[in-house]
Scaffold this motif. Sequence first.
Motif, PDB file in Angstrom:
ATOM      1  N   LEU A 155      55.638  -7.434  -8.053  1.00 16.35           N
ATOM      2  CA  LEU A 155      54.242  -7.740  -7.695  1.00 16.35           C
ATOM      3  C   LEU A 155      53.977  -9.077  -7.681  1.00 16.35           C
ATOM      4  N   SER A 156      54.388 -10.133  -8.626  1.00 11.13           N
ATOM      5  CA  SER A 156      54.171 -11.293  -8.440  1.00 11.13           C
ATOM      6  C   SER A 156      54.845 -11.876  -7.437  1.00 11.13           C
ATOM      7  N   ALA A 157      56.073 -11.783  -7.047  1.00  2.00           N
ATOM      8  CA  ALA A 157      56.855 -12.060  -6.018  1.00  2.00           C
ATOM      9  C   ALA A 157      56.320 -11.887  -4.753  1.00  2.00           C
ATOM     10  N   ALA A 158      55.855 -10.588  -4.553  1.00  3.13           N
ATOM     11  CA  ALA A 158      55.429  -9.975  -3.370  1.00  3.13           C
ATOM     12  C   ALA A 158      53.955 -10.877  -3.001  1.00  3.13           C
ATOM     13  N   ALA A 159      53.334 -11.189  -4.202  1.00  2.97           N
ATOM     14  CA  ALA A 159      52.041 -11.649  -3.638  1.00  2.97           C
ATOM     15  C   ALA A 159      51.966 -12.990  -3.360  1.00  2.97           C
ATOM     16  N   LYS A 160      53.189 -13.919  -3.879  1.00  2.00           N
ATOM     17  CA  LYS A 160      53.235 -15.211  -3.662  1.00  2.00           C
ATOM     18  C   LYS A 160      53.998 -15.350  -2.327  1.00  2.00           C
ATOM     19  N   ARG A 161      54.914 -14.438  -1.919  1.00  7.38           N
ATOM     20  CA  ARG A 161      55.418 -14.526  -0.418  1.00  7.38           C
ATOM     21  C   ARG A 161      54.092 -14.251   0.466  1.00  7.38           C
ATOM     22  N   GLY A 162      53.389 -13.201   0.452  1.00  8.30           N
ATOM     23  CA  GLY A 162      52.448 -12.980   1.158  1.00  8.30           C
ATOM     24  C   GLY A 162      51.294 -14.017   1.513  1.00  8.30           C
ATOM     25  N   LEU A 163      50.956 -14.845   0.399  1.00  5.20           N
ATOM     26  CA  LEU A 163      50.290 -15.771   0.306  1.00  5.20           C
ATOM     27  C   LEU A 163      50.801 -16.962   1.243  1.00  5.20           C
ATOM     28  N   GLY A 164      51.972 -17.185   0.966  1.00  5.93           N
ATOM     29  CA  GLY A 164      52.628 -18.250   2.065  1.00  5.93           C
ATOM     30  C   GLY A 164      52.547 -19.712   1.570  1.00  5.93           C
ATOM     31  N   ASP A 165      51.853 -19.895   0.399  1.00  2.00           N
ATOM     32  CA  ASP A 165      51.768 -21.339  -0.155  1.00  2.00           C
ATOM     33  C   ASP A 165      52.166 -21.676  -1.661  1.00  2.00           C
ATOM     34  N   PRO A 166      53.394 -21.802  -1.822  1.00  2.00           N
ATOM     35  CA  PRO A 166      53.949 -21.974  -3.210  1.00  2.00           C
ATOM     36  C   PRO A 166      52.980 -22.720  -3.802  1.00  2.00           C
ATOM     37  N   ALA A 167      52.709 -23.797  -3.519  1.00  2.00           N
ATOM     38  CA  ALA A 167      52.071 -24.775  -4.379  1.00  2.00           C
ATOM     39  C   ALA A 167      50.436 -24.307  -4.723  1.00  2.00           C
ATOM     40  N   LEU A 168      49.703 -23.576  -3.788  1.00  2.00           N
ATOM     41  CA  LEU A 168      48.509 -23.064  -4.232  1.00  2.00           C
ATOM     42  C   LEU A 168      48.717 -21.937  -4.890  1.00  2.00           C
ATOM     43  N   ALA A 169      49.816 -21.034  -4.933  1.00  2.00           N
ATOM     44  CA  ALA A 169      50.219 -19.949  -5.772  1.00  2.00           C
ATOM     45  C   ALA A 169      50.266 -20.536  -7.263  1.00  2.00           C
ATOM     46  N   GLU A 170      50.952 -21.355  -7.271  1.00  2.00           N
ATOM     47  CA  GLU A 170      51.059 -22.093  -8.741  1.00  2.00           C
ATOM     48  C   GLU A 170      49.752 -22.428  -9.358  1.00  2.00           C
TER      49      GLU A 170
ATOM     50  N   ALA B  56      44.357 -10.506   0.537  1.00  2.00           N
ATOM     51  CA  ALA B  56      44.816  -9.494  -0.331  1.00  2.00           C
ATOM     52  C   ALA B  56      45.982 -10.024  -1.325  1.00  2.00           C
ATOM     53  N   HIS B  57      46.908 -10.681  -0.596  1.00  2.00           N
ATOM     54  CA  HIS B  57      47.902 -11.386  -1.601  1.00  2.00           C
ATOM     55  C   HIS B  57      47.345 -12.506  -2.707  1.00  2.00           C
ATOM     56  N   LEU B  58      46.377 -13.141  -2.195  1.00  2.00           N
ATOM     57  CA  LEU B  58      45.746 -13.984  -3.403  1.00  2.00           C
ATOM     58  C   LEU B  58      45.254 -12.982  -4.501  1.00  2.00           C
ATOM     59  N   ILE B  59      44.400 -11.882  -3.940  1.00  2.00           N
ATOM     60  CA  ILE B  59      43.904 -11.024  -5.324  1.00  2.00           C
ATOM     61  C   ILE B  59      44.910 -10.310  -5.948  1.00  2.00           C
ATOM     62  N   GLY B  60      46.043 -10.097  -5.279  1.00  2.00           N
ATOM     63  CA  GLY B  60      47.250  -9.390  -5.907  1.00  2.00           C
ATOM     64  C   GLY B  60      48.119 -10.277  -6.751  1.00  2.00           C
ATOM     65  N   LEU B  61      48.032 -11.636  -6.494  1.00  2.00           N
ATOM     66  CA  LEU B  61      48.514 -12.509  -7.389  1.00  2.00           C
ATOM     67  C   LEU B  61      47.711 -12.726  -8.607  1.00  2.00           C
ATOM     68  N   VAL B  62      46.430 -13.065  -8.334  1.00  2.28           N
ATOM     69  CA  VAL B  62      45.536 -12.994  -9.602  1.00  2.28           C
ATOM     70  C   VAL B  62      45.662 -11.928 -10.470  1.00  2.28           C
ATOM     71  N   VAL B  63      45.672 -10.673  -9.889  1.00  2.00           N
ATOM     72  CA  VAL B  63      45.859  -9.450 -10.970  1.00  2.00           C
ATOM     73  C   VAL B  63      47.264  -9.592 -11.681  1.00  2.00           C
ATOM     74  N   ALA B  64      48.211  -9.977 -10.875  1.00  3.07           N
ATOM     75  CA  ALA B  64      49.485  -9.931 -11.242  1.00  3.07           C
ATOM     76  C   ALA B  64      49.576 -10.971 -12.578  1.00  3.07           C
ATOM     77  N   ILE B  65      49.289 -12.288 -12.566  1.00  5.96           N
ATOM     78  CA  ILE B  65      49.324 -13.135 -13.351  1.00  5.96           C
ATOM     79  C   ILE B  65      48.333 -12.877 -14.586  1.00  5.96           C
TER      80      ILE B  65
END
Length: 147
Positions: free
Chosen positions: A18-33, A119-128
């Motif tokens: 879930l974490s990896a998919a959300a980060k990929r879909g967001l497409g901005d590794p710096a923002l994801a971090e 959707a990926h941003l929300i998924g990333l927040v849920v994952a972390i």
Amino acid sequence: MSRTEVLDREVGRALSALSAAAKRGLGDPALAELVVIRASQLNHCAFCLDVHLGIAREHGVSERQLDLLAAWEEAEGVYDERERAALALTEAVTVLTEGCVPDDVYATAAKQFDDGQLAHLIGLVVAINNWNRVMVSRRIPPGGYRP
């Protein structure tokens, strides 16, 4: 220690996926971090902060942004509109003080991200948030992380 040793392997793999998919879909590794670090600050997860601060540096996030992240709202000129929208949404989803994400926070994020990215941003927040809760609940200290 790998993250999957803290959980059943199947659950750990699912959270990692879930974490990896959300980060990929967001497409901005710096923002994801920035997003995962801010959620981890709110959840007091030292393990996740330790891991993601290092990853953020690898992705070129500036020390100034990392230093001021806890006070991002007051740090004028340090974060752009997209980053600010993502951080506001991260806080709203993580804390849910109003029992929901406020409409204005969601609308601001929706202006900065297309539907898929949102959707990926929300998924990333849920994952972390999931990872934070596991690591804090299991009292996993910082250090010792091996990918």
